[in-house]
Each structure stands twice: as C-alpha cells, then as structure tokens.
Design a protein around this motif. Sequence first.
Motif, PDB file in Angstrom:
ATOM      1  N   ASP B   1       0.630  -0.825   0.439  1.00 19.34           N
ATOM      2  CA  ASP B   1      -0.292  -0.132  -0.038  1.00 19.34           C
ATOM      3  C   ASP B   1       0.530   0.988  -0.544  1.00 19.34           C
ATOM      4  O   ASP B   1       1.456   1.430   1.007  1.00 19.34           O
ATOM      5  CB  ASP B   1      -1.185   0.443   1.455  1.00 19.34           C
ATOM      6  N   THR B   2       1.226   2.121  -0.797  1.00 17.11           N
ATOM      7  CA  THR B   2       1.816   2.925  -1.626  1.00 17.11           C
ATOM      8  C   THR B   2       0.915   4.171  -1.184  1.00 17.11           C
ATOM      9  O   THR B   2       1.626   4.970  -1.838  1.00 17.11           O
ATOM     10  CB  THR B   2       2.463   3.278  -2.214  1.00 17.11           C
ATOM     11  N   GLU B   3      -0.244   4.784  -0.808  1.00  9.96           N
ATOM     12  CA  GLU B   3      -1.265   5.451  -0.500  1.00  9.96           C
ATOM     13  C   GLU B   3      -1.405   6.537   0.782  1.00  9.96           C
ATOM     14  O   GLU B   3      -1.144   5.963   1.416  1.00  9.96           O
ATOM     15  CB  GLU B   3      -2.226   4.933  -1.338  1.00  9.96           C
ATOM     16  N   VAL B   4      -0.985   7.544   0.514  1.00  8.10           N
ATOM     17  CA  VAL B   4      -1.791   8.080   0.973  1.00  8.10           C
ATOM     18  C   VAL B   4      -2.860   8.454   0.906  1.00  8.10           C
ATOM     19  O   VAL B   4      -3.235   9.705  -0.118  1.00  8.10           O
ATOM     20  CB  VAL B   4      -0.457   9.526   1.019  1.00  8.10           C
ATOM     21  N   THR B   5      -3.627   8.904   1.974  1.00  6.11           N
ATOM     22  CA  THR B   5      -5.418   9.217   1.538  1.00  6.11           C
ATOM     23  C   THR B   5      -5.263  10.089   2.366  1.00  6.11           C
ATOM     24  O   THR B   5      -5.563  11.023   3.905  1.00  6.11           O
ATOM     25  CB  THR B   5      -6.243   7.954   2.292  1.00  6.11           C
ATOM     26  N   GLU B  24      -4.166   9.890   6.112  1.00  7.67           N
ATOM     27  CA  GLU B  24      -3.862   9.024   6.699  1.00  7.67           C
ATOM     28  C   GLU B  24      -2.590   8.004   5.168  1.00  7.67           C
ATOM     29  O   GLU B  24      -2.784   8.223   4.912  1.00  7.67           O
ATOM     30  CB  GLU B  24      -5.059   8.251   6.995  1.00  7.67           C
ATOM     31  N   GLN B  25      -1.979   7.607   6.122  1.00  8.60           N
ATOM     32  CA  GLN B  25      -1.197   6.856   5.269  1.00  8.60           C
ATOM     33  C   GLN B  25      -0.512   5.500   6.706  1.00  8.60           C
ATOM     34  O   GLN B  25      -0.227   5.544   7.449  1.00  8.60           O
ATOM     35  CB  GLN B  25       0.622   7.393   5.460  1.00  8.60           C
ATOM     36  N   HIS B  26      -0.441   3.625   5.635  1.00  7.31           N
ATOM     37  CA  HIS B  26       0.498   2.807   6.159  1.00  7.31           C
ATOM     38  C   HIS B  26       1.623   2.272   5.756  1.00  7.31           C
ATOM     39  O   HIS B  26       1.667   0.718   5.337  1.00  7.31           O
ATOM     40  CB  HIS B  26      -0.913   2.041   5.777  1.00  7.31           C
ATOM     41  N   PRO B  69      -2.063  12.511  15.626  1.00  6.21           N
ATOM     42  CA  PRO B  69      -2.481  11.851  16.811  1.00  6.21           C
ATOM     43  C   PRO B  69      -1.591  10.638  16.761  1.00  6.21           C
ATOM     44  O   PRO B  69      -1.113   9.824  18.111  1.00  6.21           O
ATOM     45  CB  PRO B  69      -3.989  11.997  16.612  1.00  6.21           C
ATOM     46  N   ASN B  70      -1.385  10.226  15.912  1.00  5.99           N
ATOM     47  CA  ASN B  70      -0.167   8.936  15.663  1.00  5.99           C
ATOM     48  C   ASN B  70       0.643   8.977  14.543  1.00  5.99           C
ATOM     49  O   ASN B  70       0.209   9.290  13.809  1.00  5.99           O
ATOM     50  CB  ASN B  70      -1.061   7.854  16.434  1.00  5.99           C
ATOM     51  N   SER B  71       1.133   7.725  14.206  1.00  2.00           N
ATOM     52  CA  SER B  71       2.243   7.725  13.369  1.00  2.00           C
ATOM     53  C   SER B  71       1.808   7.490  12.157  1.00  2.00           C
ATOM     54  O   SER B  71       1.897   7.820  10.545  1.00  2.00           O
ATOM     55  CB  SER B  71       2.836   6.497  13.739  1.00  2.00           C
ATOM     56  N   SER B  72       0.500   7.162  11.793  1.00  5.51           N
ATOM     57  CA  SER B  72      -0.737   7.120  10.248  1.00  5.51           C
ATOM     58  C   SER B  72      -0.976   8.462   9.811  1.00  5.51           C
ATOM     59  O   SER B  72      -1.819   8.350   9.151  1.00  5.51           O
ATOM     60  CB  SER B  72      -1.550   5.755  10.281  1.00  5.51           C
ATOM     61  N   LEU B  73      -1.456   8.925  11.364  1.00  2.00           N
ATOM     62  CA  LEU B  73      -2.975   9.597  11.147  1.00  2.00           C
ATOM     63  C   LEU B  73      -1.851  11.178  10.963  1.00  2.00           C
ATOM     64  O   LEU B  73      -1.822  12.019  12.056  1.00  2.00           O
ATOM     65  CB  LEU B  73      -3.680   9.829  11.630  1.00  2.00           C
ATOM     66  N   LEU B  74      -2.874  12.315  10.335  1.00  4.71           N
ATOM     67  CA  LEU B  74      -2.297  13.884  10.465  1.00  4.71           C
ATOM     68  C   LEU B  74      -3.226  14.812   9.790  1.00  4.71           C
ATOM     69  O   LEU B  74      -4.255  14.605   9.047  1.00  4.71           O
ATOM     70  CB  LEU B  74      -1.167  14.062   9.258  1.00  4.71           C
ATOM     71  N   ASN B  75      -4.154  15.719  10.837  1.00  8.59           N
ATOM     72  CA  ASN B  75      -4.875  16.438  10.538  1.00  8.59           C
ATOM     73  C   ASN B  75      -4.291  17.903  10.633  1.00  8.59           C
ATOM     74  O   ASN B  75      -3.696  17.935  11.203  1.00  8.59           O
ATOM     75  CB  ASN B  75      -5.374  15.966  12.229  1.00  8.59           C
ATOM     76  N   LEU B  76      -5.126  19.228  10.126  1.00  7.99           N
ATOM     77  CA  LEU B  76      -4.679  20.220   9.576  1.00  7.99           C
ATOM     78  C   LEU B  76      -6.285  20.399  10.423  1.00  7.99           C
ATOM     79  O   LEU B  76      -7.425  20.513   9.841  1.00  7.99           O
ATOM     80  CB  LEU B  76      -4.706  20.852   8.277  1.00  7.99           C
ATOM     81  N   HIS B  77      -6.866  21.072  11.837  1.00  5.70           N
ATOM     82  CA  HIS B  77      -7.373  21.966  12.248  1.00  5.70           C
ATOM     83  C   HIS B  77      -7.933  23.518  11.460  1.00  5.70           C
ATOM     84  O   HIS B  77      -6.573  23.860  11.817  1.00  5.70           O
ATOM     85  CB  HIS B  77      -7.629  21.343  13.460  1.00  5.70           C
ATOM     86  N   ALA B  92       1.342  14.561   2.801  1.00  3.03           N
ATOM     87  CA  ALA B  92       2.762  13.804   2.083  1.00  3.03           C
ATOM     88  C   ALA B  92       3.435  13.000   2.896  1.00  3.03           C
ATOM     89  O   ALA B  92       2.878  13.891   4.483  1.00  3.03           O
ATOM     90  CB  ALA B  92       3.394  14.703   1.064  1.00  3.03           C
ATOM     91  N   SER B  93       4.101  11.604   3.173  1.00  2.00           N
ATOM     92  CA  SER B  93       4.431  11.619   3.912  1.00  2.00           C
ATOM     93  C   SER B  93       5.666  10.746   3.700  1.00  2.00           C
ATOM     94  O   SER B  93       5.778  10.790   2.251  1.00  2.00           O
ATOM     95  CB  SER B  93       3.964   9.973   4.317  1.00  2.00           C
ATOM     96  N   SER B  94       7.071  10.966   3.675  1.00  5.43           N
ATOM     97  CA  SER B  94       8.207  10.200   3.507  1.00  5.43           C
ATOM     98  C   SER B  94       8.866   9.338   5.039  1.00  5.43           C
ATOM     99  O   SER B  94       8.620   9.444   6.156  1.00  5.43           O
ATOM    100  CB  SER B  94       8.967  11.083   3.438  1.00  5.43           C
ATOM    101  N   GLN B  95       9.902   8.388   3.978  1.00 11.65           N
ATOM    102  CA  GLN B  95      10.216   7.602   5.538  1.00 11.65           C
ATOM    103  C   GLN B  95      11.415   9.256   6.595  1.00 11.65           C
ATOM    104  O   GLN B  95      11.971  10.009   5.596  1.00 11.65           O
ATOM    105  CB  GLN B  95      11.370   6.444   5.482  1.00 11.65           C
ATOM    106  N   VAL B  96      12.320   8.289   6.949  1.00 11.06           N
ATOM    107  CA  VAL B  96      13.300   9.569   8.077  1.00 11.06           C
ATOM    108  C   VAL B  96      14.186   9.536   8.313  1.00 11.06           C
ATOM    109  O   VAL B  96      14.659   8.467   8.194  1.00 11.06           O
ATOM    110  CB  VAL B  96      12.535   9.818   9.729  1.00 11.06           C
ATOM    111  N   GLY B  97      15.137  10.335   7.528  1.00 13.42           N
ATOM    112  CA  GLY B  97      16.552   9.607   8.098  1.00 13.42           C
ATOM    113  C   GLY B  97      17.844   8.919   7.180  1.00 13.42           C
ATOM    114  O   GLY B  97      17.945   8.578   6.989  1.00 13.42           O
ATOM    115  N   LEU B  98      16.471   8.305   5.905  1.00 12.00           N
ATOM    116  CA  LEU B  98      17.246   7.469   4.942  1.00 12.00           C
ATOM    117  C   LEU B  98      17.360   7.925   3.427  1.00 12.00           C
ATOM    118  O   LEU B  98      16.512   8.838   2.366  1.00 12.00           O
ATOM    119  CB  LEU B  98      16.030   6.226   4.810  1.00 12.00           C
ATOM    120  N   GLN B  99      18.637   7.106   3.285  1.00  5.80           N
ATOM    121  CA  GLN B  99      18.853   7.679   1.265  1.00  5.80           C
ATOM    122  C   GLN B  99      17.878   7.635   0.406  1.00  5.80           C
ATOM    123  O   GLN B  99      16.793   6.639   0.868  1.00  5.80           O
ATOM    124  CB  GLN B  99      20.225   7.431   0.953  1.00  5.80           C
ATOM    125  N   ASN B 100      17.457   7.823  -0.318  1.00  5.31           N
ATOM    126  CA  ASN B 100      16.351   7.269  -1.525  1.00  5.31           C
ATOM    127  C   ASN B 100      14.568   7.472  -0.180  1.00  5.31           C
ATOM    128  O   ASN B 100      14.286   6.329  -0.755  1.00  5.31           O
ATOM    129  CB  ASN B 100      17.387   5.776  -1.843  1.00  5.31           C
TER     130      ASN B 100
END
Lengths: 111, 114
Positions: B1-5, B24-26, B69-77, B92-100
């Motif tokens: 699952d490479t989706e950001v919903t 939300e992303q998983h 609220p958790n590692s999968s969710l991001l809200n904008l109030h 958007a989402s990405s990994q942290v501190g990794l190349q590529n």
Amino acid sequence: DQQVKQNSPSLSVQEGRISILNCDYTNSMFDYFLWYKKYPAEGPTFLISISSIKDKNEDGRFTVFLNKSAKHLSLHIVPSQPGDSAVYFCAASAGADGLTFGKGTHLIIQP
Amino acid sequence: DTEVTQTPKHLVMGMTNKKSLKCEQHMGHRAMYWYKQKAKKPPELMFVYSYEKLSINESVPSRFSPECPNSSLLNLHLHALQPEDSALYLCASSQVGLQNTEAFFGQGTRLTVV
C-alpha cells in the motif's frame, strides 16, 4: 530567492519524440531530487527520483540525469505520449526537512 | 500500500466555521507534511511532523492548527479562515533519515472558503 529553478514555463513536443525538461538548483545541501507530474486539480504524482550519489536513474520511458558540478538535473521522456501532457515539477530535499519545488514546466505533447 | 489518503476531497466552509482535514498513510512513514498549493504555483510547505512531533512550522497563521495523533494520521484543523486560504491542501509522507526517500502525496483536499 528561488533555490530550485525551472526556466521553461512550457514545452511543446511532438508525440513519439524525446521530451527534455530541465531544472537548476542553488543549494549545495540538496542531496535528493525528485520529479513530480501534476494534472489540474489533483495532487502531484511522484514520477522519478535520484540521489546525489548517482548521476543517472532510469525507469521505463523516464530518465533523470544529475550534474552536480553544474547543479543541474534533467528529465528525459522517450518516446513522448499524449498522456504525458501535464505540469512537471522538479523538487529537491536536504534530509527530511520537506521539499523545495521549482515553478513547473507545462509539457504539451502534440499529435 | 503506497497510498496517502486525504479526506474530504472537497470542502466548502464559511469564514466562521471550524473544520478539519485528515490524512492517513500505512507505509510506516514517520515524517508527514502539509502543503498548500494555489493555482498554477508549486505546493508550499506548511508543516512537517517527524516522529509525531512538529518539527517545522513555516510561519503559518494560527488559524491553521496541525495535529499528529499517531504515526499514521495527520490532521489540519481550520478555524476562522479567509477567502484567500482557498487552495489545494496536500498531505505527504516519507521515511525519516534515509537516502533514496521518496515523498508520497495524497490527492489533496480542495478547500473553498466563502
């Protein structure tokens, strides 16, 4: 001061030919570069990326070239197809601090 | 699952309303972003969350309030917005501190403030 520059606002290419989109940057801390494709009223779609440790990355019809000494990267699309008509954004990042985008190049593929 | 919903896809709100945008992303990404995109301009970074903590706030007005609220969710109030806040809001989402590390974007929420 724009750190990522796409100097061509638009580009028209005939279907079947090569499309070359260019991008220049000024921040030497950028270590990762991305191209995004965007259709109107939709979020950008990630297309291809390249790390600063490489000078070329290929994915199907899309190839990105990086010239670090010139601080220049380019996206080649071969062969160009009508569905490639969109706005292409170059983006760069240094670590995980978000992306800096160019202003985009509107690619028009003519039949 | 490479989706950001992102939800909702479209939102119309009055200047006195309170609403929230959700993302939300998983993919196990620990960096999440909010961008604002006006027509014919590249997305502009608003906020960055890294490991559920706000790491970057690009001088965004307080009428925009992010929450992770958790590692999968991001809200904008959103509260007391202005018509000029009408735009496409991208998560958007990405990994942290990794190349590529590629950043994956959601399709955005088209916000109209009336």
